[in-house]
Write an enzyme that holds these catalytic residues in place. Structure first.
Site, PDB file in Angstrom:
ATOM      1  N   SER A   1     -10.987   1.269   5.873  1.00 22.59           N
ATOM      2  CA  SER A   1     -10.097   1.256   4.704  1.00 22.59           C
ATOM      3  C   SER A   1      -9.643  -0.120   4.264  1.00 22.59           C
ATOM      4  CB  SER A   1      -8.866   2.132   4.971  1.00 22.59           C
ATOM      5  OG  SER A   1      -9.222   3.496   4.967  1.00 22.59           O
TER       6      SER A   1
ATOM      7  N   LYS B   1       0.839  -1.187   0.000  1.00 17.72           N
ATOM      8  CA  LYS B   1       0.000   0.000   0.000  1.00 17.72           C
ATOM      9  C   LYS B   1       0.883   1.250   0.000  1.00 17.72           C
ATOM     10  CE  LYS B   1      -3.938   2.114   2.419  1.00 17.72           C
ATOM     11  NZ  LYS B   1      -4.950   1.951   3.486  1.00 17.72           N
TER      12      LYS B   1
ATOM     13  N   SER C   1      -9.437   3.171   1.910  1.00 25.68           N
ATOM     14  CA  SER C   1      -8.266   3.687   1.227  1.00 25.68           C
ATOM     15  C   SER C   1      -7.390   2.604   0.596  1.00 25.68           C
ATOM     16  CB  SER C   1      -7.421   4.517   2.190  1.00 25.68           C
ATOM     17  OG  SER C   1      -6.930   3.730   3.268  1.00 25.68           O
TER      18      SER C   1
END
Length: 466
Positions: free
Chosen positions: A183, A84, A159
């Site tokens: 997220s 990520k 996210s």
């Protein structure tokens, strides 16, 4: 790829890792398969960013050489991995989805990355995120928007939207993420994969600006619960740099078995007693999960904890956290933040010590509420997200069932209400809308019961496949 295996990028991560260990396929051949899929799907979906094929090939070669040398290898040995883009990877561009950080190259790995790489995975790039991981729709000015792999006109969530999309599209076998207000869970639901927010302290993080700030946690994502458990076993476990880490070793989570559903005490709630506005098609999937659990012998009842304190608690702590972490950057670069994030940071500037103290007092009360609730129930089942994937050209849903959403967070309550309880929660795919968009169900267990939650999730996954 050798002729002795029918392995593909859509095979489980466990099968891929086992095939490498058995030398049925080399890490270099496995990388080639994933690079082919990335070349096929990423130009449209925009899930993987900062891809570096040259370094990826060097990592795959090193993995093959280590195996050939007879060295002991880790649980993820030979698997390609894209971290990520909010997780620092030493020597790799890490932008946080922000133009302010567009040239940032960290010198060192953060703890989650360190553990995944130590387990034998090699880095191929990063996965796209919204600006500073704020908001559950993945778009930014550095790389653009990540699209839903099932329907590219729709959002992949966020996210960890790049991670969820890349997984669902077969571009990576596993993915890491983080979760403050959903997220890990929201993008998993949107893309039809599995995402888990572990118990507070289960997956330690380092370095952090504040080791005592606990709204955001790191966690695993995968295409199925068994693969997710494998990644959790690598991520979890104590570390002396993380004083709130739970003591159980990660290996405890490696191989869960499906829970027996007979007699399992399930609390089912579509809207937490009217606290949530939930899209009708999402509600139907949650209700279907309840019927399936009951049909498998679970004791399913309509029940929910009183989470009325969660709204103020989450929004206060989120604003305080954003201001503390990003306030100085906003002051230095006032025109380089998306308005919704800038507004939330500025909300934090107005908070008083009494406001923050109230939020933590309420958070303590919410933890006690859940402790008592799980004295009578084994698991809580509710929506992951209150909506199915929304159009990718919107920043956030503006209404649900015709009811206007006042802010860009309102549609995420089903996720962030759970955040401030500290309990583990997992999104498991369970159905689709009438147009085929994925919908997950959220399973929640008491704090510390991550293994039990994985076992229930395995059983629910089996129910969904029937």
């Amino acid at each position: 790829m050798t002729a002795t295996t029918s392995l593909s990028v859509d095979s489980t991560a466990r099968d891929q890792a086992a095939a490498v260990r058995r030398r049925e396929i080399s890490a270099r051949e496995l990388l080639d398969l994933h690079l082919e899929r990335i070349a096929e799907r990423n130009p449209q979906l925009n899930a993987i960013v900062s891809l570096d094929e040259s370094r990826a090939r060097a990592g795959a070669l090193a993995a093959d050489e280590a195996l050939a040398s007879g060295a002991e290898v880790g649980a993820l040995h030979g698997l390609p991995f894209a971290f990520k883009d909010t997780h620092a990877v030493g020597g790799w561009r890490t932008t946080y989805g922000s133009t302010v950080m567009a040239s940032n190259v960290p010198e060192h790995d953060e703890l989650i990355v360190e553990r995944v790489r130590a387990a034998g995975a090699f880095t191929i790039g990063k996965t796209n995120v919204p600006e500073f991981a704020a908001g559950s729709h993945t778009f930014n000015k550095v790389f653009g928007t990540t699209l839903n792999p099932v329907d590219p006109t729709r959002s992949a969530g966020g996210s960890s939207g790049g991670a969820a999309c890349a997984l669902a599209a077969g571009m990576v076998p596993l993915a890491d993420g983080s979760d403050m207000g959903g997220s890990l869970r929201n993008p998993a639901s949107f893309c039809g994969v599995v995402g888990m927010r572990p118990s507070l302290g289960r997956v330690p993080e380092w370095p952090l600006y504040n080791q005592w700030e606990t709204t955001s946690v790191g966690g695993p994502m995968a295409r199925n619960v068994g693969d997710l458990a494998l990644l959790l076993s690598v991520m979890a476990g104590p570390d002396p740099r993380a004083p709130q880490a739970l003591g159980s070793p990660g290996s405890a989570f490696a191989s869960p078995t499906p829970a027996s559903l007979a007699g399992l005490k399930v609390a089912l709630s579509v809207d937490l007693g009217g606290a949530l506005e939930v899209d009708h098609e999402v509600a139907a999937v949650v209700e279907a999960a309840g019927r399936a659990l009951a049909g498998a012998g679970a004791a399913v009842g309509s029940a929910y904890p009183d989470l009325s304190l969660a709204e103020d608690t989450f929004r206060t702590l989120r604003a305080w956290h954003f201001q503390a972490k990003l306030g100085s950057l906003l002051a230095a670069h006032p025109d380089d933040f998306k308005p919704s994030l800038a507004d939330n940071i500025r909300l934090g500037e107005a908070l008083t010590g009494a406001d923050v103290a109230r939020a933590y007092t309420q958070r303590t009360a919410l933890s006690e509420t859940m402790r008592l609730f799980f004295g009578d129930h084994d698991v809580l089942v509710l929506p992951v997200s209150q909506v199915p994937p929304f159009p990718a050209d919107q920043e956030f849903p503006t209404e649900i069932n015709g009811k206007e959403m006042a802010t860009y967070l309102d549609w995420m309550r089903s996720a962030y209400f759970i955040t401030v309880t500290g309990c583990p929660a997992i999104s498991v795919p369970f159905g689709t809308t009438s147009t085929g968009l994925p919908v997950g169900v959220q399973l929640v267990a008491r704090h510390g019961a991550d293994l039990q939650l994985l076992e229930v999730a395995l059983a629910v996954e089996e129910l969904a496949a029937r």
